[in-house]
Design an enzyme around this catalytic site. Structure first.
Site, PDB file in Angstrom:
ATOM      1  CB  SER A   1      -0.951   0.013   1.201  1.00  0.00           C
ATOM      2  OG  SER A   1      -2.037  -0.840   0.971  1.00  0.00           O
TER       3      SER A   1
ATOM      4  CB  SER B   1      -4.105   1.546   4.238  1.00  0.00           C
ATOM      5  OG  SER B   1      -3.317   1.177   3.134  1.00  0.00           O
TER       6      SER B   1
ATOM      7  CE  LYS C   1      -4.535   1.957  -0.398  1.00  0.00           C
ATOM      8  NZ  LYS C   1      -3.894   0.706   0.034  1.00  0.00           N
TER       9      LYS C   1
ATOM     10  CE  LYS D   1      -1.476   4.021   2.766  1.00  0.00           C
ATOM     11  NZ  LYS D   1      -1.415   2.969   3.812  1.00  0.00           N
TER      12      LYS D   1
END
Length: 404
Positions: free
Chosen positions: A83, A143, A86, A247
């Site tokens: 993730s 997320s 992202k 993140k």
């Protein structure tokens, strides 16, 4: 009247003589561009790379301000990043916001495709209505894969088109070991990055759109009028002083990953760890890197330049002086304790000869600490100065006389 004619004749003679005579040899020549190297580019470093290990397949510690790499482990090895993908999705979204193409109050449609995403999600239903602001909160805090894909479709028209945009942006940023296939980071063939590329992408996000930290520092929030709870996946928010992002990511193929950013005493760092075996190891590795950075480095403003001038004289030019531009960075990364000993000096000619082109290098600023030269930065002409000639001199004289 006779006086005015005499003055005019004298001025013409003086200007014409100045135009044809060579400049005095007493003035120093401008410094050529080849003779003065510019300062080191972002991404390089004067610091010795440490040899300690962290429990990750790939890792990088990078200066948020300068891009210098302070620690590297398999930094350019291609691997899944889950993730952390992202970050690029958010980067393109905020680019579109800055360009006025979209706004935070826009309603982001929920398609069947975004609804079908697995993994972490906020269980979007086709036809539901969420603002872009709400979608970004879901991406940054929980997320949410479904929210990331919905936003990608809104910005790019479709996820495949958005993936093309992601790859184009990666190429622009010099992310040579990265290829995107989707907007959320679910394990997919040919979807990969590297610790160094993730750091580059993270730095671009944080420096170009620092407002992202308003989202990435939220610990808990809710959607659907409180029915859907959001809890931040970055547990360092509660454990590490100065953390402001960025993140996390976890998949079977990528392992457990994080791009962690923190600021202390005006020093910004980005710690990237990919392919950890557990969440505990992920946070341990990120903490080790950040601790090393804050213990060994400091940020400093560029010091006052000794001998700094705003312009230099021009010989044989249509202007008496040319203004100067100093291409020095606002902030510097230093070893801990070096800031107090910083010194900067400028080398400039006594005068330069016309013509002078804008951007021409006329001098250099040398930065040093304790006798060690850290870098050299160009001083350039901020404007053009044409060479004086007889025709131009007559035009000036005519203008002067007609405005008396």
């Amino acid at each position: 009247m006779k006086c005015k004619r005499f003055i005019a004749a004298a001025l013409v003679a003086v200007l014409a003589l100045a135009a044809v005579l060579p400049a005095s040899a007493s003035g120093a020549d401008p410094v050529s561009e080849e003779s003065v190297p510019t300062a080191a580019a972002a991404g390089t470093s004067r610091f010795t790379m440490p040899t300690f290990d962290v429990p990750a397949k790939g890792a990088v510690l990078m200066s948020r301000d300068t891009g210098e790499v302070l620690y590297a482990k398999n930094a350019d090895e291609r691997m899944p990043m889950a993730s952390i993908t992202k970050v690029m999705t958010l980067l393109l979204t905020f680019d579109a916001l800055d360009a006025g193409k979209i706004s935070m109050t826009d309603i982001v449609p929920v398609s069947e495709h975004s609804y079908s995403m697995g993994g972490s999600q906020i269980w979007l239903e086709p036809g539901e209505q969420f603002t872009l602001d709400e979608m970004i909160r879901a991406i940054c805090i929980s997320s949410a894969n479904d929210a990331a894909v919905a936003v990608a479709e809104y910005v790019g028209g479709s996820e495949p088109v958005f993936a093309e945009m992601m790859n184009k942006k990666a190429e622009e940023l010099g992310m040579v070991n990265t290829h995107f296939v989707n907007a959320c980071g679910l394990d997919t063939e040919n979807h990969y990055s590297s610790a160094h590329d993730v750091a580059i992408m993270s730095r671009e996000m944080l420096t170009k759109h620092p407002e992202i930290t308003k989202y990435t520092t939220i610990w808990t929030d809710s959607l659907r009028g409180g029915q859907t709870q959001l809890t931040n996946t970055n547990k360092l928010l509660k454990r590490y002083a100065g953390i402001d992002g960025l993140k996390t990511g976890t998949t079977g193929g990528a392992g457990v990953c994080i791009s962690a950013s923190a600021v202390r005493d005006n020093l910004g760092l980005i710690s990237v760890v990919l392919g950890c075996a557990s969440s505990a190891e992920r946070f341990e590795a990120a903490t080790t890197l950040l601790d090393y950075g804050f213990a060994n480095f400091e940020a400093a403003s560029f010091p006052q330049i000794n001998g700094q001038l705003t312009s230099v004289p021009v010989k044989g030019g249509c202007e008496l002086e040319v203004p100067l531009t100093y291409a020095v960075p606002e902030k510097l990364l230093l070893k801990k304790g070096e800031g107090a000993a910083l010194a900067a000096t400028v080398t400039l000619p006594e005068a330069v000869e016309a013509p002078v082109q804008p951007g021409a290098q006329l001098g250099t600023v040398t930065l040093a600490v304790g006798g060690e030269k850290l870098g050299e930065y160009p001083v350039t002409a901020a404007a053009s100065v044409p060479e004086m000639n007889f025709s131009f001199a007559l035009d000036l004289l005519f203008h002067a006389l007609t405005t008396l």
